[in-house]
Design an enzyme around this catalytic site. Structure first.
Site, PDB file in Angstrom:
ATOM      1  NE  ARG A 150      -5.270   3.319  -6.608  1.00  0.00           N
ATOM      2  CZ  ARG A 150      -4.687   2.140  -6.399  1.00  0.00           C
ATOM      3  NH1 ARG A 150      -4.807   1.176  -7.283  1.00  0.00           N
ATOM      4  NH2 ARG A 150      -3.989   1.945  -5.307  1.00  0.00           N
ATOM      5  CG  ASN A 185      -0.595   5.600  -0.763  1.00  0.00           C
ATOM      6  OD1 ASN A 185      -1.571   5.301  -1.448  1.00  0.00           O
ATOM      7  ND2 ASN A 185      -0.673   5.738   0.537  1.00  0.00           N
ATOM      8  CD  GLU A 232      -2.942  -1.246   0.302  1.00  0.00           C
ATOM      9  OE1 GLU A 232      -3.116  -0.290  -0.483  1.00  0.00           O
ATOM     10  OE2 GLU A 232      -3.636  -2.288   0.269  1.00  0.00           O
TER      11      GLU A 232
END
Lengths: 109, 143
Positions: B107, B52, B48
């Site tokens: 997303r 990002n 994650e």
């Protein structure tokens, strides 16, 4: 590690057997392949089978939710099955609970 | 306090490096003999954090991501993912579950929620125009 998908269908039910790891990088390709198959077959039910998926992060949640919207748009439904404990952990964060049965249902969130 | 062991890797913000970052951290963490669940939690959180960067840090460009893993006394693992990208104007807003500046049909906006839930501590520092640093801590309970 790339993600793969194998399709098979019978009587309005399209199953996408997914394999590999599902992350932001691999989700894009999966998305396209699944959407193309949905457009080709117009199934009533799409089953996403995660039995062959060793890892999934929240990119997979985006994949699931948007496939669900796409199925709803054609008057159909989505089901999810074969998730590992790791995938269940990630799904739980989005409020999605997969029932461990013969036929798993995509829960509401 | 100095770490017992530490490693740093620098790589480009290409999405193909998301799996590389997971694998690298998993290889480092294996020396702690983590449980399957602990290892998968760490790999997911790293995925994650790195995602990002690949999605948001360098719009229309490719930049560098710096990932550091450090092991301290009492099985304390600290993972830092840093970039010199656009930065986050409102960190509190960015950390709200489901909030995303990415395409909402793709997303889920759950990256920080995963990091918060799967790691024991999460700290995010960001300066618009300068970059972002995400620090995650997990205490490994040996089997």
């Amino acid at each position: 590690m790339a993600a793969t998908t194998t399709f098979y269908g019978a009587g309005g039910v399209l199953t996408a057997a997914l394999g590999g790891e599902i992350d932001h990088h691999t989700a894009a390709c999966l998305r396209t392949q699944i959407d193309e198959e949905i457009a080709r077959r117009m199934p009533q039910t799409l089953i996403l089978d995660f039995s062959g998926v060793g890892f999934m992060d929240s990119s997979g949640i985006g994949l699931i939710l948007s496939r669900c919207k796409r199925m709803q748009a054609i008057g159909g439904q989505l089901r999810v099955r074969g998730t590992s404990p790791q995938i269940d952990r990630v799904l739980a964060l989005a409020g999605i609970q997969v029932e461990k049965q013969e036929e798993n249902n995509y829960g509401s969130h | 306090m100095a770490p017992i062991n530490t490693a740093k890797i620098t790589f480009l913000s290409r999405s193909s490096n998301e799996a590389f970052a997971r694998g690298a951290v998993a290889a480092f963490v294996s020396q702690l003999d983590p449980t399957v669940a602990e290892l998968s939690d760490i790999k997911t959180a790293v995925s994650e954090a790195v995602t990002n960067c690949t999605v948001h840090a360098y719009p229309d460009a490719v930049g560098k991501i710096e990932l550091t893993v450090a092991l301290y006394e009492q099985d304390k693992l600290v993972i830092t993912v840093a970039d010199k990208g656009v930065g986050i104007p409102d960190v509190e807003q960015a950390m709200q579950p489901m909030f995303t500046t990415g395409r909402p049909d793709e997303r889920a906006g759950l990256g920080f929620a995963v990091m918060q839930s799967f790691m024991d501590q999460l700290k995010v520092r960001s300066h618009p125009g300068k970059g972002t640093r995400v620090t995650m801590t997990k205490y490994i309970r040996r089997r």
